[in-house]
Enzyme design. Structure first.
Site, PDB file in Angstrom:
ATOM      1  N   TYR A  26      40.105   6.103   8.114  1.00 31.58           N
ATOM      2  CA  TYR A  26      39.256   4.917   8.016  1.00 31.58           C
ATOM      3  C   TYR A  26      39.267   4.143   9.335  1.00 31.58           C
ATOM      4  O   TYR A  26      40.341   3.845   9.879  1.00 31.58           O
ATOM      5  CB  TYR A  26      39.760   4.049   6.858  1.00 31.58           C
TER       6      TYR A  26
ATOM      7  N   ASP B 125      47.172   6.709   2.137  1.00 28.37           N
ATOM      8  CA  ASP B 125      45.984   5.941   1.745  1.00 28.37           C
ATOM      9  C   ASP B 125      45.241   6.801   0.719  1.00 28.37           C
ATOM     10  O   ASP B 125      44.643   7.809   1.065  1.00 28.37           O
ATOM     11  CB  ASP B 125      45.125   5.668   2.980  1.00 28.37           C
TER      12      ASP B 125
ATOM     13  N   LYS C 282      37.189  -0.195  -3.674  1.00 31.68           N
ATOM     14  CA  LYS C 282      36.400   1.011  -3.888  1.00 31.68           C
ATOM     15  C   LYS C 282      36.481   1.447  -5.358  1.00 31.68           C
ATOM     16  O   LYS C 282      35.999   0.746  -6.212  1.00 31.68           O
ATOM     17  CB  LYS C 282      36.869   2.096  -2.907  1.00 31.68           C
TER      18      LYS C 282
ATOM     19  N   ARG D 209      51.029 -18.523  -4.321  1.00 29.63           N
ATOM     20  CA  ARG D 209      51.091 -17.489  -3.283  1.00 29.63           C
ATOM     21  C   ARG D 209      52.191 -16.479  -3.630  1.00 29.63           C
ATOM     22  O   ARG D 209      52.060 -15.294  -3.347  1.00 29.63           O
ATOM     23  CB  ARG D 209      51.320 -18.103  -1.895  1.00 29.63           C
TER      24      ARG D 209
HETATM   25  C1  LIG Z   1      37.646   0.552   2.679  1.00 25.22           C
HETATM   26  C2  LIG Z   1      38.837   1.306   3.069  1.00 25.22           C
HETATM   27  C3  LIG Z   1      39.969   0.665   3.588  1.00 25.22           C
HETATM   28  C4  LIG Z   1      40.011  -0.827   3.850  1.00 25.22           C
HETATM   29  O1  LIG Z   1      39.948  -1.572   2.663  1.00 25.22           O
HETATM   30  P1  LIG Z   1      39.264  -3.028   2.550  1.00 25.22           P
HETATM   31  O2  LIG Z   1      39.406  -3.333   1.111  1.00 25.22           O
HETATM   32  O3  LIG Z   1      37.854  -2.902   3.010  1.00 25.22           O
HETATM   33  O4  LIG Z   1      40.054  -3.938   3.431  1.00 25.22           O
HETATM   34  C5  LIG Z   1      41.076   1.446   3.902  1.00 25.22           C
HETATM   35  N1  LIG Z   1      41.055   2.786   3.712  1.00 25.22           N
HETATM   36  C6  LIG Z   1      39.988   3.433   3.227  1.00 25.22           C
HETATM   37  C7  LIG Z   1      40.037   4.915   3.053  1.00 25.22           C
HETATM   38  C8  LIG Z   1      38.848   2.723   2.892  1.00 25.22           C
HETATM   39  O5  LIG Z   1      37.777   3.384   2.430  1.00 25.22           O
END
Ligand SMILES: *Cc1c(COP(=O)(O)O)cnc(C)c1O
Length: 379
Positions: A98, A170, A195, A46
């Site tokens: 998001y 983000d 992504k 961890r």
């Molecule tokens: C998908 C996404 C998230 C969340 O990420 P996960 O890997 O699904 O937990 C946060 N911000 C944006 C812009 C996203 O597209």
């Protein structure tokens, strides 16, 4: 070092025991110690894992940062950032972001006494006006999901710095290929590595990248204390994904541009949201802080009924109807009922996210085939 070289070599060292060129998947929970307290820097998985360590090094390098931290999902990475705060602290967040980030802030963290103010962060005066002495964090997303609004990272970073608040960006939609927020003054970069970084729709993961050593120590403490760490197999997959990020992004951008222009000229389409149009309200800022404009876009039909939108959403063959984005294959999505369903309808509509908006994650297939697929769906 140029991007293409960096992405291929980031975090990679031949395995010390065998010379394996790819970092092995260290599928282990613990490490044998030579004597109590005497170990090779690995005690319990961890806290430390060699596959994760290689990936965290890669994360730092591709975002021009000093430290990278990997989490079991993008929202787990977001969760760790908010855990830096205390009750009474205030966060300024974008009103167009998001849905899962909004849900985490409003449904999980508000009850612990952290206040979130949602504003239009593309309006720098509004950001300045929203800051108070209790503001500890500004959270922005640019380009935004799904309306492709652009916030000026450098200007918001200046406001954050002047007020002793942290700025977290983000950077999921842009990916490090298009934009590097730390270079523009941000304190923390967050990604859903699910992504573009993973890039093949086969892994859930998140990450944070910082320059400041003490911020890294605080976030590492939260990472190991809260325990939302990714497994070594997932780390291996993202390490592999990063090696082709530049090639994939190049094609995502080319295809995104072709499809954005094609849709805009289509008689059934009322409006296309894509930050590469010269008449996009934030085009100048996009041009300044991004290297290209990406493969994410949204559009509205002239026939603005839900039935018409649903027909298109169900009629594509190459564009699969699914949440998520950033994979090699193209996806089509209905934000109002899918990715953004956790945002109350009035809030959504007030921010410009209509019931009939359609979002595309343009993949790296042949653009002509993708356009033919949209053509038959719109017909
Ligand atoms: C998908 C996404 C998230 C969340 O990420 P996960 O890997 O699904 O937990 C946060 N911000 C944006 C812009 C996203 O597209």
């Amino acid at each position: 070092m140029k991007i293409a070289t960096k992405y291929i070599h980031a975090g990679m060292e031949p395995d010390p025991s065998t010379g394996a060129i790819m970092t092995p998947i260290y599928q282990t929970s613990t490490y044998v110690q030579e004597a109590p307290g005497v170990n090779k820097g690995f005690e319990y998985a961890r806290s430390q894992n060699p596959t994760r360590k290689a990936l965290e090094e890669a994360y730092a390098q591709i975002e021009n940062g000093k430290h990278g931290l990997a989490f079991s999902s993008g929202v787990a990475a977001t969760d760790a950032v908010i855990k830096l705060l205390s009750p009474g602290d205030e966060v300024i967040a974008a009103n167009d972001m998001y849905g899962g980030t909004y849900r985490l802030f409003s449904k999980v963290f508000e009850k612990f006494g952290i206040t979130f103010t949602y504003i239009d962060t593309t309006d720098i005066q509004a950001v300045q006006a929203a800051v108070s002495s209790k503001t500890k964090l500004i959270w922005i997303e640019t380009p935004t999901n799904p309306l492709m609004n652009i916030t000026d990272i450098e200007s918001v970073a200046k406001i954050a710095k002047a007020n002793n608040a942290l700025l977290c960006v983000d950077n999921t939609f842009a990916s490090p290929y298009l934009q590097n927020p730390l270079d523009l003054g941000a304190d923390i970069v967050m990604h859903s590595a699910t992504k573009y970084l993973g890039g093949h729709s086969d892994v859930i993961q998140g990450c944070l990248i910082v320059n400041d050593d003490s911020l890294r120590e605080q976030l590492y403490f939260i990472q190991k204390s809260s325990g939302a760490v990714p497994g070594p197999m997932d780390c291996f997959l993202v390490l592999r994904g990063i090696k082709t990020l530049h090639l994939r992004m190049q094609r995502h951008c080319e295809n995104g541009q072709k499809i954005a222009h094609w849709l805009r000229n289509h008689p059934a389409v009322a409006k296309v949201y894509w930050c590469g149009f010269e008449d996009h309200p934030n085009y100048a800022i996009a041009k300044k802080q991004m290297r290209d404009f990406g493969g994410m876009l949204s559009f509205e039909l002239k026939n603005d009924t839900l039935e018409a939108a649903k027909k298109v959403l169900s009629a594509t063959h190459l564009f699969s109807l699914a949440e998520s984005l950033g994979g090699v294959e193209s996806l089509i999505n209905h934000p109002a009922s899918m990715t953004h369903a956790s945002i109350p309808r009035e809030k959504r509509i007030a921010n410009g996210l209509t019931d009939t908006l359609i979002r595309l994650s343009v993949g790296i297939e042949d653009a002509d085939d993708l356009i033919a697929d949209l053509e038959q769906a719109l017909a």
